[in-house]
Design a protein around this motif. Structure first.
Motif, mmCIF file in Angstrom:
data_model
loop_
_atom_site.group_PDB
_atom_site.id
_atom_site.type_symbol
_atom_site.label_atom_id
_atom_site.label_comp_id
_atom_site.label_asym_id
_atom_site.label_seq_id
_atom_site.Cartn_x
_atom_site.Cartn_y
_atom_site.Cartn_z
ATOM 1 N N LEU A 89 0.868 -1.181 0.000
ATOM 2 C CA LEU A 89 0.000 0.000 0.000
ATOM 3 C C LEU A 89 0.899 1.223 0.000
ATOM 4 O O LEU A 89 1.588 1.480 0.984
ATOM 5 N N VAL A 90 0.920 1.931 -1.114
ATOM 6 C CA VAL A 90 1.758 3.125 -1.223
ATOM 7 C C VAL A 90 0.856 4.320 -0.941
ATOM 8 O O VAL A 90 0.172 4.803 -1.824
ATOM 9 N N ASP A 91 0.833 4.745 0.295
ATOM 10 C CA ASP A 91 -0.054 5.850 0.641
ATOM 11 C C ASP A 91 0.649 6.815 1.589
ATOM 12 O O ASP A 91 0.865 6.505 2.758
ATOM 13 N N VAL A 92 0.989 7.987 1.034
ATOM 14 C CA VAL A 92 1.568 9.032 1.890
ATOM 15 C C VAL A 92 0.607 10.228 1.971
ATOM 16 O O VAL A 92 0.975 11.303 2.386
ATOM 17 N N PHE A 93 -0.632 9.994 1.544
ATOM 18 C CA PHE A 93 -1.604 11.087 1.481
ATOM 19 C C PHE A 93 -2.743 10.941 2.494
ATOM 20 O O PHE A 93 -3.681 11.716 2.478
ATOM 21 N N GLY A 94 -2.687 9.924 3.315
ATOM 22 C CA GLY A 94 -3.716 9.751 4.341
ATOM 23 C C GLY A 94 -5.006 9.158 3.810
ATOM 24 O O GLY A 94 -6.075 9.337 4.395
ATOM 25 N N PRO A 158 3.241 6.384 8.809
ATOM 26 C CA PRO A 158 2.952 4.939 8.700
ATOM 27 C C PRO A 158 3.601 4.249 7.503
ATOM 28 O O PRO A 158 4.015 3.100 7.608
ATOM 29 N N TYR A 159 3.706 4.959 6.349
ATOM 30 C CA TYR A 159 4.254 4.280 5.160
ATOM 31 C C TYR A 159 5.735 3.926 5.335
ATOM 32 O O TYR A 159 6.098 2.744 5.250
ATOM 33 N N PRO A 160 6.630 4.891 5.612
ATOM 34 C CA PRO A 160 8.034 4.488 5.793
ATOM 35 C C PRO A 160 8.223 3.545 6.977
ATOM 36 O O PRO A 160 9.073 2.648 6.914
ATOM 37 N N THR A 192 14.423 4.664 -5.364
ATOM 38 C CA THR A 192 14.105 6.052 -5.004
ATOM 39 C C THR A 192 12.737 6.332 -5.644
ATOM 40 O O THR A 192 11.992 5.389 -5.900
ATOM 41 N N GLY A 193 12.411 7.574 -5.905
ATOM 42 C CA GLY A 193 11.096 7.852 -6.512
ATOM 43 C C GLY A 193 11.043 7.312 -7.939
ATOM 44 O O GLY A 193 11.805 7.739 -8.796
ATOM 45 N N ILE A 194 10.138 6.377 -8.178
ATOM 46 C CA ILE A 194 10.076 5.743 -9.504
ATOM 47 C C ILE A 194 9.234 6.618 -10.446
ATOM 48 O O ILE A 194 8.217 7.183 -10.035
ATOM 49 N N ASP A 204 -1.235 12.943 -12.120
ATOM 50 C CA ASP A 204 -1.922 13.956 -11.310
ATOM 51 C C ASP A 204 -1.335 15.344 -11.555
ATOM 52 O O ASP A 204 -2.068 16.323 -11.712
ATOM 53 N N PHE A 205 0.006 15.422 -11.590
ATOM 54 C CA PHE A 205 0.643 16.721 -11.835
ATOM 55 C C PHE A 205 0.291 17.233 -13.227
ATOM 56 O O PHE A 205 0.061 18.421 -13.426
ATOM 57 N N TYR A 206 0.226 16.326 -14.184
ATOM 58 C CA TYR A 206 -0.094 16.726 -15.555
ATOM 59 C C TYR A 206 -1.506 17.315 -15.616
ATOM 60 O O TYR A 206 -1.718 18.412 -16.170
ATOM 61 N N ALA A 219 7.315 25.386 -6.084
ATOM 62 C CA ALA A 219 7.113 25.486 -4.642
ATOM 63 C C ALA A 219 8.384 25.129 -3.874
ATOM 64 O O ALA A 219 8.539 25.505 -2.714
ATOM 65 N N ILE A 220 9.272 24.389 -4.536
ATOM 66 C CA ILE A 220 10.463 23.841 -3.862
ATOM 67 C C ILE A 220 11.711 24.439 -4.528
ATOM 68 O O ILE A 220 11.769 24.499 -5.766
ATOM 69 N N PRO A 221 12.714 24.839 -3.748
ATOM 70 C CA PRO A 221 13.926 25.393 -4.380
ATOM 71 C C PRO A 221 14.562 24.391 -5.340
ATOM 72 O O PRO A 221 14.606 23.191 -5.051
ATOM 73 N N PRO A 317 -5.179 15.724 -0.536
ATOM 74 C CA PRO A 317 -4.389 16.464 -1.527
ATOM 75 C C PRO A 317 -2.925 16.013 -1.523
ATOM 76 O O PRO A 317 -2.480 15.351 -0.590
ATOM 77 N N LEU A 318 -2.197 16.414 -2.592
ATOM 78 C CA LEU A 318 -0.780 16.028 -2.702
ATOM 79 C C LEU A 318 0.065 16.657 -1.597
ATOM 80 O O LEU A 318 1.053 16.080 -1.149
ATOM 81 N N LEU A 319 -0.342 17.861 -1.169
ATOM 82 C CA LEU A 319 0.467 18.582 -0.180
ATOM 83 C C LEU A 319 0.010 18.278 1.234
ATOM 84 O O LEU A 319 -1.139 18.544 1.603
ATOM 85 N N ASN A 320 0.908 17.724 2.020
ATOM 86 C CA ASN A 320 0.688 17.558 3.464
ATOM 87 C C ASN A 320 2.059 17.693 4.133
ATOM 88 O O ASN A 320 3.084 17.753 3.432
ATOM 89 N N THR A 323 4.591 14.972 2.756
ATOM 90 C CA THR A 323 5.042 15.074 1.349
ATOM 91 C C THR A 323 5.883 16.339 1.153
ATOM 92 O O THR A 323 6.843 16.333 0.393
ATOM 93 N N LEU A 324 5.529 17.402 1.891
ATOM 94 C CA LEU A 324 6.326 18.629 1.790
ATOM 95 C C LEU A 324 7.742 18.370 2.300
ATOM 96 O O LEU A 324 8.728 18.767 1.668
ATOM 97 N N ALA A 325 7.837 17.669 3.419
ATOM 98 C CA ALA A 325 9.167 17.384 3.985
ATOM 99 C C ALA A 325 9.978 16.511 3.028
ATOM 100 O O ALA A 325 11.170 16.755 2.822
ATOM 101 N N VAL A 326 9.333 15.526 2.407
ATOM 102 C CA VAL A 326 10.061 14.640 1.481
ATOM 103 C C VAL A 326 10.522 15.434 0.255
ATOM 104 O O VAL A 326 11.675 15.348 -0.166
ATOM 105 N N ALA A 327 9.599 16.220 -0.296
ATOM 106 C CA ALA A 327 9.944 16.981 -1.510
ATOM 107 C C ALA A 327 11.000 18.040 -1.218
ATOM 108 O O ALA A 327 11.782 18.402 -2.087
ATOM 109 N N ASN A 328 11.049 18.523 0.029
ATOM 110 C CA ASN A 328 11.920 19.645 0.362
ATOM 111 C C ASN A 328 13.248 19.221 1.011
ATOM 112 O O ASN A 328 13.978 20.055 1.502
#
Ligand SMILES: NC(=O)c1ccc[n+]([C@@H]2O[C@H](COP(=O)([O-])OP(=O)(O)OC[C@H]3O[C@@H](n4cnc5c(N)ncnc54)[C@H](O)[C@@H]3O)[C@@H](O)[C@H]2O)c1
Ligand SMILES: C[C@@H](CO)CCC[C@@H](C)[C@H]1CC[C@H]2[C@@H]3[C@H](O)C=C4C[C@@H](O)CC[C@]4(C)[C@H]3CC[C@]12C
Length: 368
Positions: A89-94, A158-160, A192-194, A204-206, A219-221, A317-320, A323-328
């Motif tokens: 179960l790949v769920d980092v969005f709750g 929970p996911y990691p 890593t991120g596939i 989703d981003f598209y 949103a991310i440097p 949503p994608l942002l929580n 996910t912000l901490a992982v992306a940043n």
């Protein structure tokens, strides 16, 4: 496995074989493992595309089942020489409860291990994740690290947590005696991120970009590096490990390998633009358009809204905050362990991976 290998009569089982990665593993096995006699595909949801595979020389057996049900897993594993366990179960969005994530990812993996032991299957490959290492809750960077780089792997999400526990179970099971008296040989692959054909978050981003008039907002440097790997190369690494595990059991048993290829080191957003750009989207801003504290606030607000709305609807949503901490947080790998241990070289160059992914995005519904 030796007898079977001589008569080219191998039976493989791929759990989660209808998922994003699983489908690529299945197709890669059919193309690149000539010793296959039967390929079993075990998944909660079977895809219609499986039908087209049933006309080839390899017997393709689709099994609808649930990894949390030990008896279903044991029935699927019985008689298999190799199990590739990608179901999860790949769920980092709750979207799912922490209990369910644990049940599928940890108990499901334990069921797969026990099934191997009880039925005499000797080779088990587990799809782990970079998330087992990090980014950690302190947001410390992992810059081009390898399997031996020291890093404080501390998680709360929970996911990691579930992937780390499951990976440990798999590695600890290496050497256990299976039915027939021989030892189980296990190893874990940490992508890593596939990205690549079938990647839901890219889709989703598209769509988000199309809704915003062909734009995405930075949103991310750009300086935050995020590790990415092409799905075809991840699948190829699974196939190679499965092939080599018997002959190199002493070296590879109980080991972990990051999945890597020649995809460039970039920020999550800049990397996505390698595909979304040629499909007509534009990333606005050379620097983040919002201050980081505002993103943190929005992410926290999303968590609150998710909780408040839960009785009425699923708001995910994608942002929580996670996910912000992982992306940043910079998290990239640089290693050659897989090459040294089992001769891995990426099957697809960066140019080919990019072209294939762009072609796929162009076919996604609602293309610009
Ligand atoms: N996508 C990534 O970036 C990424 C990165 C690193 C590791 N991984 C790991 O790779 C594996 C595959 O991920 P994915 O991105 O293809 O996800 P996915 O959701 O596309 O595929 C997972 C598959 O597992 C199946 N599944 C879920 N619960 C099940 C259950 N109870 N019983 C049987 N099957 C079940 C799903 O139906 C699905 O087909 C996962 O273990 C994931 O943790 C993914
Ligand atoms: C802040 C947003 C502005 O655009 C961007 C949010 C992006 C996030 C939704 C994704 C950033 C990094 C992703 C994760 C990463 O690639 C590795 C993963 C490991 C794998 O095992 C599961 C998926 C994931 C956690 C992946 C999920 C989506 C991101 C957090």
């Amino acid at each position: 496995m030796a007898d079977s290998a001589q008569t080219q009569e191998l039976v493989y089982l791929v759990t989660g074989g209808c998922g994003f990665l699983g489908e690529h593993v299945v197709r890669m096995l059919l193309q690149r493992e000539p010793r296959l006699r039967e390929l079993r595909i075990f998944d909660l949801h079977l895809g219609p595309w499986l039908e087209e595979l049933k006309t080839g020389p390899v017997q393709v057996t689709a099994i609808q089942g649930d990894v949390t049900q030990a008896h279903e897993v044991a029935a699927a594993v019985a008689g298999a020489h190799v199990v590739i366990h990608t179901a999860g179960l790949v769920d980092v969005f709750g979207k799912t409860s922490p209990e369910t994530i644990h049940e599928v990812n940890v108990q499901g993996t334990q069921n797969v291990i026990e099934a191997c032991v009880q039925t005499g299957t000797r080779f088990l490959i587990y799809t782990s994740s970079m998330e087992v290492v990090g980014p950690n809750i302190k947001g410390q960077p992992f810059y081009r690290g390898n399997e031996n780089t020291p890093y404080e792997a501390v998680h709360r999400h929970p996911y990691p947590c579930s992937k780390a526990l499951a990976e440990r179970l798999v590695l600890e099971a290496n050497g256990r005696e299976v039915l027939g008296g021989l030892p189980l040989v296990t190893c874990a692959l940490r992508p890593t991120g596939i990205y690549g054909e079938g990647h839901q978050i890219m889709r989703d981003f598209y769509h988000q970009g199309l809704r915003l008039g062909g734009r995405l907002f930075r949103a991310i440097p750009a300086s935050v590096e995020h590790g990415r790997v092409y799905v075809g190369n991840v699948a190829w690494m699974h196939v190679l490990v499965a092939r080599e595990l018997e002959h190199r059991a002493a070296l590879m048993g109980g080991q972990v390998y990051f999945c890597y290829d020649n995809s460039p080191y970039k920020s999550y957003e800049d990397f996505n633009m390698e595909f979304l750009g040629p499909c007509g989207l534009r990333l606005v801003g050379t620097r983040p358009l919002m201050p980081y504290w505002l993103l943190v606030l929005l992410a926290a607000l999303n968590t609150l809204l998710q909780w408040l709305l839960r009785p009425l609807m699923l708001y995910a949503p994608l942002l929580n905050p996670y996910t912000l901490a992982v992306a940043n947080t910079t998290f990239t790998v640089s290693t050659d362990k897989a090459r040294r241990h089992f001769g891995y070289e990426p099957l697809f160059s960066w140019e080919e991976s990019r072209t294939r992914t762009i072609r796929w995005v162009q076919t996604v519904e609602g293309s610009a």
